[in-house]
Scaffold this motif. Structure first.
Motif, mmCIF file in Angstrom:
data_model
loop_
_atom_site.group_PDB
_atom_site.id
_atom_site.type_symbol
_atom_site.label_atom_id
_atom_site.label_comp_id
_atom_site.label_asym_id
_atom_site.label_seq_id
_atom_site.Cartn_x
_atom_site.Cartn_y
_atom_site.Cartn_z
ATOM 1 N N ASP B 150 0.835 -1.191 0.000
ATOM 2 C CA ASP B 150 0.000 0.000 0.000
ATOM 3 C C ASP B 150 0.875 1.248 0.000
ATOM 4 O OD1 ASP B 150 -3.130 0.588 1.698
ATOM 5 O OD2 ASP B 150 -2.010 1.866 0.315
ATOM 6 N N ALA B 151 0.541 2.197 -0.876
ATOM 7 C CA ALA B 151 1.351 3.411 -0.974
ATOM 8 C C ALA B 151 1.213 4.311 0.229
ATOM 9 C CB ALA B 151 0.956 4.188 -2.223
ATOM 10 N N SER B 152 0.125 4.110 0.979
ATOM 11 C CA SER B 152 -0.126 5.076 2.050
ATOM 12 C C SER B 152 1.011 5.097 3.067
ATOM 13 C CB SER B 152 -1.450 4.782 2.739
ATOM 14 O OG SER B 152 -1.537 3.426 3.069
ATOM 15 N N LEU B 153 1.747 3.971 3.190
ATOM 16 C CA LEU B 153 2.834 3.999 4.157
ATOM 17 C C LEU B 153 3.957 4.916 3.696
ATOM 18 C CD1 LEU B 153 1.554 0.884 4.492
ATOM 19 C CD2 LEU B 153 3.357 0.872 6.184
ATOM 20 N N VAL B 154 4.256 4.873 2.407
ATOM 21 C CA VAL B 154 5.302 5.762 1.899
ATOM 22 C C VAL B 154 4.836 7.205 2.005
ATOM 23 C CG1 VAL B 154 6.635 6.422 -0.107
ATOM 24 C CG2 VAL B 154 6.221 4.025 0.365
ATOM 25 N N ASN B 155 3.573 7.429 1.659
ATOM 26 C CA ASN B 155 3.055 8.795 1.746
ATOM 27 C C ASN B 155 3.132 9.310 3.172
ATOM 28 O OD1 ASN B 155 2.522 8.676 -0.958
ATOM 29 N ND2 ASN B 155 0.399 8.044 -0.692
ATOM 30 N N ALA B 156 2.813 8.414 4.128
ATOM 31 C CA ALA B 156 2.901 8.824 5.528
ATOM 32 C C ALA B 156 4.329 9.198 5.876
ATOM 33 C CB ALA B 156 2.414 7.683 6.421
ATOM 34 N N ALA B 157 5.279 8.372 5.428
ATOM 35 C CA ALA B 157 6.676 8.656 5.738
ATOM 36 C C ALA B 157 7.104 9.989 5.159
ATOM 37 C CB ALA B 157 7.560 7.537 5.186
ATOM 38 N N ARG B 158 6.658 10.277 3.948
ATOM 39 C CA ARG B 158 7.065 11.541 3.314
ATOM 40 C C ARG B 158 6.465 12.726 4.028
ATOM 41 N NH1 ARG B 158 7.283 11.444 -2.969
ATOM 42 N NH2 ARG B 158 8.750 13.120 -2.505
ATOM 43 N N THR B 159 5.199 12.592 4.473
ATOM 44 C CA THR B 159 4.625 13.728 5.211
ATOM 45 C C THR B 159 5.355 13.909 6.541
ATOM 46 O OG1 THR B 159 2.961 12.298 6.202
ATOM 47 C CG2 THR B 159 2.326 13.494 4.218
ATOM 48 N N GLY B 161 8.486 13.760 6.795
ATOM 49 C CA GLY B 161 9.762 14.420 6.552
ATOM 50 C C GLY B 161 10.819 13.616 5.815
ATOM 51 N N LEU B 162 10.580 12.351 5.485
ATOM 52 C CA LEU B 162 11.590 11.556 4.791
ATOM 53 C C LEU B 162 11.578 11.855 3.307
ATOM 54 C CD1 LEU B 162 11.485 7.907 6.189
ATOM 55 C CD2 LEU B 162 13.348 9.522 6.369
ATOM 56 N N SER B 163 12.776 11.852 2.699
ATOM 57 C CA SER B 163 12.816 12.027 1.246
ATOM 58 C C SER B 163 12.301 10.753 0.592
ATOM 59 C CB SER B 163 14.248 12.289 0.791
ATOM 60 O OG SER B 163 14.989 11.091 0.923
ATOM 61 N N LEU B 164 12.071 10.835 -0.721
ATOM 62 C CA LEU B 164 11.544 9.658 -1.416
ATOM 63 C C LEU B 164 12.517 8.492 -1.329
ATOM 64 C CD1 LEU B 164 9.464 8.310 -3.186
ATOM 65 C CD2 LEU B 164 10.618 9.249 -5.181
ATOM 66 N N GLY B 165 13.788 8.796 -1.612
ATOM 67 C CA GLY B 165 14.788 7.738 -1.570
ATOM 68 C C GLY B 165 14.857 7.081 -0.207
ATOM 69 N N ALA B 166 14.882 7.935 0.835
ATOM 70 C CA ALA B 166 14.961 7.392 2.188
ATOM 71 C C ALA B 166 13.721 6.584 2.520
ATOM 72 C CB ALA B 166 15.159 8.525 3.190
ATOM 73 N N SER B 167 12.551 7.046 2.043
ATOM 74 C CA SER B 167 11.330 6.287 2.335
ATOM 75 C C SER B 167 11.403 4.921 1.694
ATOM 76 C CB SER B 167 10.080 6.978 1.785
ATOM 77 O OG SER B 167 10.165 8.333 1.886
ATOM 78 N N LEU B 168 11.873 4.895 0.448
ATOM 79 C CA LEU B 168 11.964 3.598 -0.221
ATOM 80 C C LEU B 168 12.896 2.687 0.557
ATOM 81 C CD1 LEU B 168 12.147 4.607 -3.976
ATOM 82 C CD2 LEU B 168 10.268 3.535 -2.769
ATOM 83 N N ARG B 170 13.804 2.853 3.783
ATOM 84 C CA ARG B 170 13.449 2.489 5.141
ATOM 85 C C ARG B 170 12.048 1.928 5.303
ATOM 86 N NH1 ARG B 170 15.058 7.268 9.128
ATOM 87 N NH2 ARG B 170 13.984 5.838 10.511
ATOM 88 N N VAL B 171 11.165 2.293 4.383
ATOM 89 C CA VAL B 171 9.784 1.870 4.582
ATOM 90 C C VAL B 171 9.366 0.764 3.608
ATOM 91 C CG1 VAL B 171 7.398 2.662 4.470
ATOM 92 C CG2 VAL B 171 9.129 4.085 5.528
ATOM 93 N N VAL B 172 9.910 0.795 2.403
ATOM 94 C CA VAL B 172 9.450 -0.178 1.403
ATOM 95 C C VAL B 172 10.324 -1.434 1.393
ATOM 96 C CG1 VAL B 172 9.174 -0.576 -1.058
ATOM 97 C CG2 VAL B 172 8.417 1.563 -0.055
ATOM 98 N N LEU B 173 11.630 -1.234 1.219
ATOM 99 C CA LEU B 173 12.492 -2.405 1.033
ATOM 100 C C LEU B 173 12.451 -3.408 2.189
ATOM 101 C CD1 LEU B 173 15.592 -1.099 -0.914
ATOM 102 C CD2 LEU B 173 13.711 -2.494 -1.689
ATOM 103 N N PRO B 174 12.439 -2.962 3.435
ATOM 104 C CA PRO B 174 12.384 -3.957 4.515
ATOM 105 C C PRO B 174 11.173 -4.879 4.402
ATOM 106 C CG PRO B 174 12.885 -1.803 5.416
ATOM 107 C CD PRO B 174 12.556 -1.590 3.966
#
Lengths: 343, 506, 344
Positions: B150-159, B161-168, B170-174
């Motif tokens: 679900d994209a909402s987790l990445v969107n939450a991370a970005r709101t 303060g995480l950059s896109l790269g960092a979100s990917l 820390r939030v997606v790859l694990p």
């Protein structure tokens, strides 16, 4: 005549259905209601033969199924309409409805009756929810079942659709002249569609009766609350027919005839429904305070706390507008008998 | 309903068949002279090194490509996906062939362009080739997992303060580590069992040495080495079984809309991979074709490849049906499914060794097409099982119940409802088996009937004789036929997602 | 030295060295036979062919098939040693598949005859071969000499030692194909002539700076390309390469009196009874086939009246070691040794 005797079903060690007894008349529609997890779907699956039973017997016409000698579903001649339609996605409507039929006459009959003529060659993916459910019904009835089971057939549909489809299904069942058990969690549906209603609580059938009887003379507080908004009012009742020939129940906000349940006597609780009461905001001597108001379009539902402590819900026409926190007068206005429960 | 699912007995039989080669190897190895020596140690080292480098390489290439193909929105997305998955269609030894003869002193690149290049050979050459041809596994498994997040987790991370790269990171790859691991283990299995690539690159891995031992000494020594290889394979399979994909509630997945220049830059970055794995081999083979013509090639080689693989594909799918259904039915069934996976871990050369022995004991089968088909089936049946099982799992269970209630017996419900709905999975599974059997080399060399030449064996023959120019025609045909199989497999996979599950909510 | 044909010289060496020959060797060889005089072949034949020799043997087989349309010839290809192992294993299991086995060198033939799988050949066939090449249970087909192909641009002929053993210590970059059966026969010869210890040391020394190829054609091509300076290969590979590319940078060098210039032969065994396998073998010994192999494949013909291949050094100058070819069948210890050293 479908007869179920002492039916019990276990999931592992948990008893999900406990000693269920019921008998269905020739073209009777029985609504089974209850909260989630009360075992309604399990009963249907057991009646269809899709899950094994632990105790009891199910019999219809020329077959009787027991735990020791179970009858497989294809031999029971039972029809089932599923919550998620269960239409075969790789077959057209026509092929679905005629699935095991050699003669398509009956299929044609039901397809036209349910308004599905123009969809004969469509695959299920192209149909709307309502159309799918009609196809499912046509498929079930075209196979001439000896009885029909409906597992929450309308719960996946929009509210507006539910109402009209409800009546269509009922009509079709009556026309087909088969007994049916219809499971729902919608009280309104249960009250309006069925010939009888069975209320299930944790696998046990608390009451099996006509809708009116269940609504006005519920067998238990659970049933009472389940059938609609229920408030219990402190009252006193003398069950001696000599001293109380009219079966009058005396409360702080009025008197009313009562139907005693479970030998209620003395200090009792009177079951009142929101429309048994009236609410007057301009009364000179208010006897309660309004807690909250819910606007319902045609009516308003008020929650009122009486000065004597009872919590009541009152439904009045929408023109009557009283704000929360204001004082008002509640009066028992109904004249038909109300159920009386022991404390 | 019934106590013992009807699929069990048949599935058990098939599972036992899959263990047959291992049993044979054990009895063969009894006669063998040595158990372990320094030579073995070196071979073991090479094999493990190749495996590790392949895992690293395939992950380094596959994961970024998975992110790219899953999340980045661009025109012709499907086309790029096919191009990036295309190395699956080429056997790794074709790549090894092409790269070995293109690079280095006297290589074709030097001949044609005059540019001198370093040679590709040995451990690093093998690792490069294996990575280039196994990264699609990592890419595909990771990609399907990414699509279900679900994209909402990445969107939450970005709101937050995480950059896109960092979100990917820390939030997606694990959350897709399991899928990456599944793909990487598959790549490892391929690295362990590949014969052609280490042979051409001159790397002494287990498969190469087993082949030499078989040729030089006969079966027992080959069997002993095979068993040692199987230990590593068993370890890999064990690790693989421990990994279970975490299932999340599917929501809308992330979609990225980079600026056109960013998109083109990313595409450009993928070009070296596509060039090395696809363009180069095709170019070299075409060059050889033009230069040397089709001398020595017979169309019967292609026919042999195709019809042996086709028979194997059909048999594999038929046998996969009871195993797949047993796996869905219960725990014992899942165990039987796992046992059939063993066959996939048996390298072709080892399977060949074991079955040659079986053939000698049952002369009616010796050097027959049936024995060869059996080798293919035992090796590749897990591919069919996996495909059939995932499709069967996705079927709404209410459909079979509905059929039963309408009066169909369990058998009729299976034939009229379950089978047609799993058809996509069966076709995809058959295509996969066909693809793999077409390119199989070592077992075919050992087990094929006398005079039975396939595209793969002919390529090997001309390589050994030194007339590698003649590899052009069989090579190109192999690529063509594999490409057809790949398209079948990919299209079956996509459609399976749409038509099989009941349309909920419309 | 008087100009003698190479093989007459071998016959002399035979008398000196005491090569044990079969009874048939007492008969002097006949003139070579023509295909016209041979009976037509009919029926099913399965041939196990050790390495197709880059298509030239295929041409011979195709010609035979064309001439005998009723012959159904099935060919199984593989490495000579692998096929020999297969035949032995098949015999052990009581499974019969092959009628003929045509191997690139005698080591593999020896494995098969030692296992008792070979059928005796009639004397009228064996006497077609030159003296020194007549054996009761197998027939040599063509001869080959071990040579040292070298890159003419990188190496001068003087730099190449006369003794093959010296190559282990030289600075020259070497190329070899240890998996090739002819090479393995060469090592077996070295083992028999110089002893196991010296052979082991030699293998170790060469392995240090040698590049491995899949086959000896690959070795020669590697030499030509300049990847390596000197290689080990049968003579005909270089000659074939040069026929296609006359200005190739490769030439042949020979060692003297040691395993480095061993003369070996490809051979064929009959594994089934009956006339058909034997008659097939007759085809290989005909004037036409032997001339073809000499002319196109540059192999050494072993029947009378056939000219030696062009480009091979004058045969009187060659000094192969005295060796019974059948001893080369002692392959297993060679393979063990090579494996032990890490060469295989």
């Amino acid at each position: 005549m479908l007869r179920v005797s002492d039916l019990s079903v276990n999931y592992g060690d948990t008893r999900v259905v406990d000693k269920l007894n019921l008998a269905l008349g020739q073209d009777e529609i029985l609504m089974l209601v209850g909260p989630t997890g009360c075992g309604k779907t399990t009963i249907l699956q057991a009646l269809a033969g899709l899950i094994p039973i632990s105790e009891g017997e199910i019999s219809l016409g020329n077959w009787a199924s027991t735990p020791k000698k179970p009858i497989p579903p294809e031999k029971r001649n039972v029809g089932m309409v599923f919550q998620d339609f269960a239409l075969f996605p790789h077959l057209t409507v026509q092929q679905n409805v005629c699935f095991r039929l050699k003669d398509t006459q009956l299929a044609d009959h039901w397809l036209s009756l349910l308004g599905l003529e123009s969809f004969r060659d469509a695959k299920p993916a192209r149909l709307s929810g309502g159309q799918k459910q009609r196809v499912a019904l046509a498929r079930t009835l075209a196979h001439e079942p000896a009885f029909v089971l409906l597992d929450e057939p309308l719960s996946n549909l929009d509210a507006a659709l539910k109402d009209s489809l409800r009546w269509e299904i009922r009509d079709a069942l009556k026309k087909a002249d088969v007994p049916a058990i219809w499971v729902t969690h919608d009280q309104e549906e249960a009250l309006s569609v069925g010939d009888r209603v069975g209320i299930l609580n944790k696998g046990v059938l608390e009451q099996l009766d006509t809708p009116e009887a269940c609504y006005s003379t519920p067998a238990s507080r659970f049933v009472a609350r389940f059938m609609g908004e229920a408030s219990f009012l402190q009252a006193s009742y003398d069950n001696n027919s000599a001293s109380n020939p009219n079966n009058t129940v005396i409360t702080d906000i009025g008197n009313v005839p009562g139907t005693p349940l479970h030998h209620a006597h003395g200090d009792v609780d009177l079951l009142v429904r929101p429309d048994d009461l009236s609410l007057n905001g301009a009364h000179p001597s208010p006897n309660g305070t309004v807690e909250w108001v819910r606007y319902e379009g045609e009516s308003r539902l008020y929650a009122v706390t009486l000065d004597n402590g009872s919590h009541l819900k009152v439904r009045v026409s929408h023109e009557n507008a009283i704000k929360p926190g204001e004082r008002a007068h509640v009066q028992l206005v109904t004249t038909h008998p109300l159920a009386v429960f022991p404390k | 309903m019934t106590n013992w699912p009807k699929s069990y007995p048949l599935a058990l039989l098939i599972a036992l068949m899959a263990l047959l080669p291992v049993g044979v190897l054990f009895s063969l190895a009894q006669d063998s002279a040595q158990f372990f020596d320094t030579h073995n140690l070196r071979v073991l080292g090479n094999t493990l090194a190749l495996m590790t480098l392949t895992i690293i390489g395939s992950v380094l290439i596959g994961v970024p490509l998975a992110l790219f193909t899953a999340y980045v929105q661009m025109p012709f997305k499907r086309f790029w996906l096919i191009v990036l998955a295309a190395p699956l269609a080429l056997p790794s030894y074709i790549g090894a062939f092409a790269m070995y003869f293109s690079f280095g002193r006297g290589g074709e690149i030097e001949n044609v362009l005059g540019v001198s290049t370093p040679p590709i050979s040995g451990l690093w050459g093998s690792a490069l080739v294996m990575s280039l041809y196994t990264y699609p596994f990592v890419m595909m498994t990771t990609r399907s997992s990414l699509l279900s997040l679900d994209a909402s987790l990445v969107n939450a991370a970005r709101t937050l303060g995480l950059s896109l790269g960092a979100s990917l990171w820390r939030v997606v790859l694990p959350r897709v580590v399991n899928s990456i691991a599944a793909g990487a283990l598959l790549a490892a299995l391929y690295a362990l069992s590949d014969f052609g690539t280490p042979a051409i690159m001159g790397l002494d891995t287990f498969t190469r040495v087993i082949f030499v031992e078989y040729n030089a000494f006969g079966l027992s020594q080959a069997a002993m080495l095979s068993l040692q290889l199987m230990v590593i394979v068993g370890l890999i399979l064990f690790i693989e079984s421990r990994i279970s994909g975490a299932t999340e509630r599917p929501g809308r997945h992330l979609s990225l809309f980079p600026a056109p220049w960013q998109r083109n830059l990313m595409l450009f970055a993928t070009m070296p991979i596509v060039f090395m794995s696809i363009v180069l081999p095709l170019a070299i083979f075409t060059l050889w074709l033009v230069r040397e013509g089709t001398g020595g090639f017979e169309l019967s080689y292609a026919w042999n490849s195709a019809h042996a693989s086709f028979i194997a594909a059909i048999v594999a799918v038929l046998l996969a049906i009871p195993v797949a259904h047993a796996a869905i039915a219960g725990k014992a069934g899942r165990l039987m499914e796992r046992i059939t996976y063993f066959g996939f871990g048996v390298p072709g050369i080892v399977m060949g060794t074991a079955l040659v022995y079986v053939g000698l004991q049952l002369p009616a089968f010796y050097q027959t097409l049936s024995l060869l088909v059996m080798a293919y089936v035992l090796r590749f049946i897990p591919l069919a099982v996996g495909s059939v099982r995932t499709t069967a799992e996705n079927i709404d269970s209410g459909l079979v119940k509905a059929a039963r209630v309408l009066g169909a017996s369990p058998r009729e419900a299976f034939i009229r409802i379950t089978l047609p709905l799993t058809l996509r999975g069966m076709i995809a599974g058959a295509a996969l088996v066909f693809l793999e059997a077409m390119r199989e080399l070592p077992a075919t060399l050992m087990l094929g009937p006398t005079g039975f030449e396939t595209l793969a064996t002919y390529m090997w023959r001309v390589y050994e004789a030194g007339y590698f120019g003649r590899a052009a025609v069989p090579g190109l045909l192999l690529v063509l036929l594999s490409g057809v199989g790949l398209i079948l497999m990919l299209s079956g996979e996509r459609k399976a997602q749409f038509t099989v599950t009941e349309d909920k909510g419309s | 030295m008087q100009r003698r044909t190479f093989l007459q010289g071998l016959a002399a060496a035979t008398a000196l060295g005491g090569l044990p020959l079969g009874v048939a060797s007492a008969l002097s060889p006949m003139a070579s036979v023509s295909v016209e005089s041979l009976p037509k072949l009919e029926g099913d034949l399965t041939l196990y062919l050790g390495r197709g020799e880059g298509g030239l043997y295929e041409n011979v087989l195709q010609a035979i098939e064309k001439r005998n349309p009723k012959l159904n010839l099935k060919i199984r290809r593989g490495g000579s040693a692998a096929l020999a192992n297969t035949i032995v294993a098949e015999k052990k299991a009581g499974v019969k598949r092959a009628d003929l086995f045509w191997a690139v060198d005698t080591g593999s033939i020896g494995m098969v005859t030692d296992a008792g799988a070979a059928k005796p050949l009639p004397t009228d066939l064996t006497t077609q071969l030159k003296e020194g090449f007549q054996y009761p249970s197998w027939s040599p087909v063509t001869g080959r000499v071990r040579t040292l192909p070298y890159n003419t641009q990188r190496v001068s002929p003087e730099q190449i030692p006369d003794s093959v053993m010296a190559l282990a210590d030289s600075d020259l970059k070497l190329g070899w194909a240890p998996a090739y059966s002819s090479f393995q026969s060469f090592v077996t010869a070295m083992r028999l002539l110089e002893g196991e210890k010296a052979t082991r040391a030699w293998l170790k020394g060469v392995n240090r700076n040698a590049k491995k190829y899949a086959g000896e054609l690959g070795v020669v091509m590697g030499v030509e390309r300049g990847e390596v300076d000197v290689g080990f290969a049968n003579h005909y590979y270089t000659l074939r390469l040069k026929s296609g590319k006359p200005d190739a940078n490769v030439a042949l060098a020979y060692t003297k009196n040691d395993a480095g210039c061993l003369v070996n032969a490809s051979g064929i065994v009959a594994l089934s009874d009956g006339d058909l396998p034997v008659n097939f073998i007759r085809y290989l010994l005909t004037h036409e086939v032997q001339s073809y192999l000499a002319r196109e494949a540059y192999e050494i013909p072993l029947v009378q009246d056939v000219a030696q291949p062009e480009g091979l050094a004058s045969l009187s100058t060659l000094t192969p070691p005295a060796m019974d070819l059948r001893n080369l069948a002692d392959l297993r210890p060679t393979l063990n040794l090579m494996r032990d050293v890490g060469v295989l």
